[in-house]
Design a protein around this motif. Structure first.
Motif, PDB file in Angstrom:
ATOM      1  N   SER A 147       0.835  -1.206   0.000  1.00 13.42           N
ATOM      2  CA  SER A 147       0.000   0.000   0.000  1.00 13.42           C
ATOM      3  C   SER A 147       0.868   1.255   0.000  1.00 13.42           C
ATOM      4  N   ASN A 171      -0.104   4.127   0.940  1.00  9.74           N
ATOM      5  CA  ASN A 171      -0.365   4.843   2.196  1.00  9.74           C
ATOM      6  C   ASN A 171       0.583   4.368   3.299  1.00  9.74           C
ATOM      7  N   THR A 229      -8.118  -6.609   8.447  1.00 14.43           N
ATOM      8  CA  THR A 229      -8.343  -5.322   9.134  1.00 14.43           C
ATOM      9  C   THR A 229      -9.830  -5.111   9.444  1.00 14.43           C
ATOM     10  N   ARG A 230     -10.612  -6.166   9.232  1.00 12.02           N
ATOM     11  CA  ARG A 230     -12.062  -6.047   9.480  1.00 12.02           C
ATOM     12  C   ARG A 230     -12.515  -6.983  10.605  1.00 12.02           C
ATOM     13  N   ARG A 252      -9.047  -0.004   8.610  1.00 12.25           N
ATOM     14  CA  ARG A 252      -8.046   0.185   7.553  1.00 12.25           C
ATOM     15  C   ARG A 252      -6.643   0.357   8.135  1.00 12.25           C
ATOM     16  N   ILE A 253      -5.685  -0.056   7.338  1.00 12.99           N
ATOM     17  CA  ILE A 253      -4.294   0.293   7.598  1.00 12.99           C
ATOM     18  C   ILE A 253      -3.934   1.407   6.627  1.00 12.99           C
ATOM     19  N   PRO A 254      -2.886   2.187   6.850  1.00 13.32           N
ATOM     20  CA  PRO A 254      -1.926   2.080   7.942  1.00 13.32           C
ATOM     21  C   PRO A 254      -2.452   2.659   9.256  1.00 13.32           C
ATOM     22  N   GLU A 289      -4.741   6.912   9.683  1.00 11.48           N
ATOM     23  CA  GLU A 289      -4.614   7.948   8.644  1.00 11.48           C
ATOM     24  C   GLU A 289      -3.137   8.202   8.328  1.00 11.48           C
ATOM     25  N   SER A 290      -2.787   7.836   7.096  1.00 13.64           N
ATOM     26  CA  SER A 290      -1.383   7.849   6.697  1.00 13.64           C
ATOM     27  C   SER A 290      -0.715   9.210   6.867  1.00 13.64           C
ATOM     28  N   GLN A 319      -5.238  13.406  -0.317  1.00 11.88           N
ATOM     29  CA  GLN A 319      -6.276  12.503   0.170  1.00 11.88           C
ATOM     30  C   GLN A 319      -7.619  12.709  -0.518  1.00 11.88           C
ATOM     31  N   TYR A 338       2.004   7.270  -4.144  1.00  9.37           N
ATOM     32  CA  TYR A 338       1.157   6.664  -5.186  1.00  9.37           C
ATOM     33  C   TYR A 338       1.499   7.147  -6.584  1.00  9.37           C
TER      34      TYR A 338
END
Ligand SMILES: N[C@@H](CCC(=O)N[C@@H](CS)C(=O)NCC(=O)O)C(=O)O
Length: 205
Positions: A12, A14, A41-42, A55-57, A68-69, A101, A170
């Protein structure tokens, strides 16, 4: 500094932006990998203990969890030359983090994920309907970056800041989502500039 653990999925962008920030700040990170494709992550445990947003990270700072990255990257960069000291320049850096974002990551990262991980044939009807809009949004983001970089080497001031790191994450893998960087020579030159810095690490490191 308090012990830091990055809860992540290594591929990822992020998550990579936090590792790249740590590399430039000279900060050590422990890493814990989750398989997001398997829903790790769920789980009830992750939602209650790590991030209720699933969610990660997530950067763990001692006993505390920071999702939140860009917030996590800021925590690491705070107090280093990655954050401009001038008040306006610091706010301008934040402008790029928020823009990333809202206008960049939801388009470029999502298309990369849909094409490279989910697979075009497996997209649901809503995702398929949203794909052209996300592709257009990604192109618009790259065009805006290219225009901005026409007159400067870095996004905010005359050296690397957190804005460059968060945008690099990204952008440098945009081609994995089918975005060509050929029309954006200033973006390509900036990517090379970031990658040539002494503390640089790759997304696969
Ligand atoms: N705005 C968040 C986005 C986090 C995000 O979308 N994480 C993705 C991977 S990049 C994720 O955890 N996906 C797994 C899931 O949603 O179950 C950030 O910048 O950290």
């Amino acid at each position: 500094m308090t012990a830091l653990t990055l809860h992540e999925y290594a591929a990822s962008g992020n998550c990579y932006k936090i590792r790249l920030t740590a590399a430039h700040a000279g900060v050590r990170l422990a890493r814990r990998e989750y398989d997001i494709m398997a829903g790790e992550t769920r789980t009830a445990e992750f939602l209650s203990q790590v991030n209720p947003n699933g969610r990660i990270p997530v950067l763990q700072v001692g006993p505390d969890f920071l999702p939140e990255s860009n917030a996590a990257a800021f925590y690491i960069a705070d107090g280093t030359p990655l954050i401009p000291s001038d008040r306006f320049e610091r706010a301008d850096m934040l402008r790029w983090l928020f823009w990333e974002q809202y206008n960049h990551e939801p388009n470029i990262a999502t298309v990369r994920f849909w094409k490279g991980w989910v697979g075009f044939d497996n997209l649901d009807p809503v995702q398929r309907a949203n794909l052209p809009g996300k592709q257009a949004g990604g192109e618009a983001a790259l065009a805006l970056m290219d225009e901005h970089l026409q007159r400067r080497d870095w996004f905010v001031i005359d050296r690397l800041t957190l804005a460059d790191i968060c945008l690099y994450a990204y952008t440098h893998v945009a081609e994995e989502g089918g975005f060509s960087l050929q029309p954006y020579p200033n973006v390509r030159a900036w990517l090379a500039r970031v990658a040539a810095l002494p503390c640089h690490i790759r997304i696969t490191d």
